[in-house]
Write a protein that holds these residues in place. Structure first.
Motif, PDB file in Angstrom:
ATOM      1  N   GLU A  51       0.835  -1.203   0.000  1.00  0.00           N
ATOM      2  CA  GLU A  51       0.000   0.000   0.000  1.00  0.00           C
ATOM      3  C   GLU A  51       0.871   1.255   0.000  1.00  0.00           C
ATOM      4  OE1 GLU A  51      -3.121   2.356  -0.402  1.00  0.00           O
ATOM      5  OE2 GLU A  51      -3.177   0.163  -0.510  1.00  0.00           O
ATOM      6  N   GLN A  52       1.936   1.236   0.763  1.00  0.00           N
ATOM      7  CA  GLN A  52       2.855   2.372   0.811  1.00  0.00           C
ATOM      8  C   GLN A  52       3.489   2.605  -0.568  1.00  0.00           C
ATOM      9  OE1 GLN A  52       6.420   1.964   3.314  1.00  0.00           O
ATOM     10  NE2 GLN A  52       5.444   3.427   4.704  1.00  0.00           N
ATOM     11  N   ASP A  53       3.906   1.516  -1.234  1.00  0.00           N
ATOM     12  CA  ASP A  53       4.481   1.622  -2.575  1.00  0.00           C
ATOM     13  C   ASP A  53       3.456   2.150  -3.578  1.00  0.00           C
ATOM     14  OD1 ASP A  53       6.948   0.747  -1.775  1.00  0.00           O
ATOM     15  OD2 ASP A  53       6.732  -1.286  -2.564  1.00  0.00           O
ATOM     16  N   ARG A  54       2.209   1.730  -3.437  1.00  0.00           N
ATOM     17  CA  ARG A  54       1.147   2.183  -4.330  1.00  0.00           C
ATOM     18  C   ARG A  54       0.963   3.702  -4.213  1.00  0.00           C
ATOM     19  NH1 ARG A  54      -3.201  -1.140  -2.886  1.00  0.00           N
ATOM     20  NH2 ARG A  54      -2.212  -2.745  -4.127  1.00  0.00           N
ATOM     21  N   GLU A  55       0.977   4.200  -2.985  1.00  0.00           N
ATOM     22  CA  GLU A  55       0.833   5.647  -2.764  1.00  0.00           C
ATOM     23  C   GLU A  55       2.021   6.415  -3.340  1.00  0.00           C
ATOM     24  OE1 GLU A  55       0.281   6.256   1.421  1.00  0.00           O
ATOM     25  OE2 GLU A  55      -1.565   5.079   1.448  1.00  0.00           O
ATOM     26  N   ILE A  56       3.223   5.895  -3.149  1.00  0.00           N
ATOM     27  CA  ILE A  56       4.427   6.545  -3.666  1.00  0.00           C
ATOM     28  C   ILE A  56       4.393   6.566  -5.193  1.00  0.00           C
ATOM     29  CG2 ILE A  56       6.938   6.316  -3.885  1.00  0.00           C
ATOM     30  CD1 ILE A  56       6.863   5.158  -0.977  1.00  0.00           C
ATOM     31  N   ALA A  57       4.004   5.443  -5.799  1.00  0.00           N
ATOM     32  CA  ALA A  57       3.939   5.355  -7.261  1.00  0.00           C
ATOM     33  C   ALA A  57       2.901   6.312  -7.825  1.00  0.00           C
ATOM     34  CB  ALA A  57       3.628   3.927  -7.676  1.00  0.00           C
ATOM     35  N   GLU A  58       1.787   6.443  -7.132  1.00  0.00           N
ATOM     36  CA  GLU A  58       0.732   7.348  -7.578  1.00  0.00           C
ATOM     37  C   GLU A  58       1.229   8.793  -7.598  1.00  0.00           C
ATOM     38  OE1 GLU A  58      -3.324   8.796  -5.576  1.00  0.00           O
ATOM     39  OE2 GLU A  58      -3.252   6.634  -5.953  1.00  0.00           O
ATOM     40  N   LYS A  59       1.963   9.167  -6.555  1.00  0.00           N
ATOM     41  CA  LYS A  59       2.481  10.536  -6.466  1.00  0.00           C
ATOM     42  C   LYS A  59       3.580  10.805  -7.490  1.00  0.00           C
ATOM     43  CE  LYS A  59       1.382  11.084  -1.604  1.00  0.00           C
ATOM     44  NZ  LYS A  59       1.917  11.208  -0.244  1.00  0.00           N
ATOM     45  N   SER A  60       4.368   9.774  -7.798  1.00  0.00           N
ATOM     46  CA  SER A  60       5.474   9.963  -8.733  1.00  0.00           C
ATOM     47  C   SER A  60       5.056   9.754 -10.183  1.00  0.00           C
ATOM     48  CB  SER A  60       6.627   9.005  -8.396  1.00  0.00           C
ATOM     49  OG  SER A  60       6.244   7.668  -8.669  1.00  0.00           O
ATOM     50  N   GLY A  61       3.891   9.165 -10.407  1.00  0.00           N
ATOM     51  CA  GLY A  61       3.425   8.934 -11.767  1.00  0.00           C
ATOM     52  C   GLY A  61       4.016   7.694 -12.409  1.00  0.00           C
ATOM     53  N   ARG A  62       4.582   6.809 -11.613  1.00  0.00           N
ATOM     54  CA  ARG A  62       5.172   5.564 -12.123  1.00  0.00           C
ATOM     55  C   ARG A  62       4.358   4.378 -11.622  1.00  0.00           C
ATOM     56  NH1 ARG A  62      11.600   6.411 -10.965  1.00  0.00           N
ATOM     57  NH2 ARG A  62      11.790   8.389 -12.051  1.00  0.00           N
ATOM     58  N   ALA A  63       4.501   3.263 -12.320  1.00  0.00           N
ATOM     59  CA  ALA A  63       3.819   2.037 -11.891  1.00  0.00           C
ATOM     60  C   ALA A  63       4.583   1.421 -10.717  1.00  0.00           C
ATOM     61  CB  ALA A  63       3.761   1.041 -13.033  1.00  0.00           C
ATOM     62  N   PRO A  64       3.864   0.911  -9.711  1.00  0.00           N
ATOM     63  CA  PRO A  64       4.563   0.280  -8.583  1.00  0.00           C
ATOM     64  C   PRO A  64       5.199  -1.040  -8.999  1.00  0.00           C
ATOM     65  CG  PRO A  64       2.203   0.034  -8.332  1.00  0.00           C
ATOM     66  CD  PRO A  64       2.423   0.904  -9.528  1.00  0.00           C
ATOM     67  N   LEU A  65       6.361  -1.341  -8.450  1.00  0.00           N
ATOM     68  CA  LEU A  65       7.038  -2.606  -8.723  1.00  0.00           C
ATOM     69  C   LEU A  65       6.475  -3.702  -7.827  1.00  0.00           C
ATOM     70  CD1 LEU A  65      10.727  -1.360  -8.905  1.00  0.00           C
ATOM     71  CD2 LEU A  65       9.303  -2.102 -10.814  1.00  0.00           C
ATOM     72  N   LYS A  66       6.494  -4.925  -8.330  1.00  0.00           N
ATOM     73  CA  LYS A  66       6.020  -6.067  -7.557  1.00  0.00           C
ATOM     74  C   LYS A  66       7.084  -6.457  -6.526  1.00  0.00           C
ATOM     75  CE  LYS A  66       4.469 -10.800  -7.972  1.00  0.00           C
ATOM     76  NZ  LYS A  66       4.366 -11.961  -8.859  1.00  0.00           N
ATOM     77  N   ILE A  67       6.639  -6.707  -5.305  1.00  0.00           N
ATOM     78  CA  ILE A  67       7.544  -7.120  -4.231  1.00  0.00           C
ATOM     79  C   ILE A  67       7.790  -8.616  -4.336  1.00  0.00           C
ATOM     80  CG2 ILE A  67       7.802  -7.380  -1.745  1.00  0.00           C
ATOM     81  CD1 ILE A  67       6.249  -4.776  -1.405  1.00  0.00           C
ATOM     82  N   VAL A  68       9.073  -8.995  -4.384  1.00  0.00           N
ATOM     83  CA  VAL A  68       9.442 -10.409  -4.462  1.00  0.00           C
ATOM     84  C   VAL A  68       9.595 -10.992  -3.064  1.00  0.00           C
ATOM     85  CG1 VAL A  68      11.217 -12.022  -5.237  1.00  0.00           C
ATOM     86  CG2 VAL A  68      10.575 -10.116  -6.687  1.00  0.00           C
TER      87      VAL A  68
END
Length: 87
Positions: A51-68
């Motif tokens: 969820e934290q990555d999703r919020e960061i990606a939304e603000k930066s305009g990039r797609a979130p990376l999948k966590i391995v």
């Protein structure tokens, strides 16, 4: 009195190392300590970090990376179990 940088008073946070699908790693990602532990152990941390990555990606305009993988900082690596093959 100001607190010293790098301190974690009263264990407010648990730190995790996160590895992404492109091979990059982010170290010391903070997760509130009340989310981890109990029967689920560290699994709720993964959801929090996604969820934290999703919020960061939304603000930066990039797609979130999948966590391995997600590993608690300072945790011992899991032992590899070897299965003996029958000849």
């Amino acid at each position: 009195m100001a607190k010293r940088p790098g301190t974690n008073p009263k264990g407010e946070f648990v730190f995790f190392d996160v590895v992404y699908e492109d091979g990059s790693q982010r170290s010391n990602r903070r997760v509130p300590s009340e989310l981890v532990g109990g029967l689920a152990k560290d699994e709720p941390a993964r959801g929090f970090l996604i969820e934290q990555d999703r919020e960061i990606a939304e603000k930066s305009g990039r797609a979130p990376l999948k966590i391995v993988s997600v590993r608690r900082v300072g945790a011992k690596p899991e032992k590899m179990m070897r299965v003996k093959e029958r000849a």
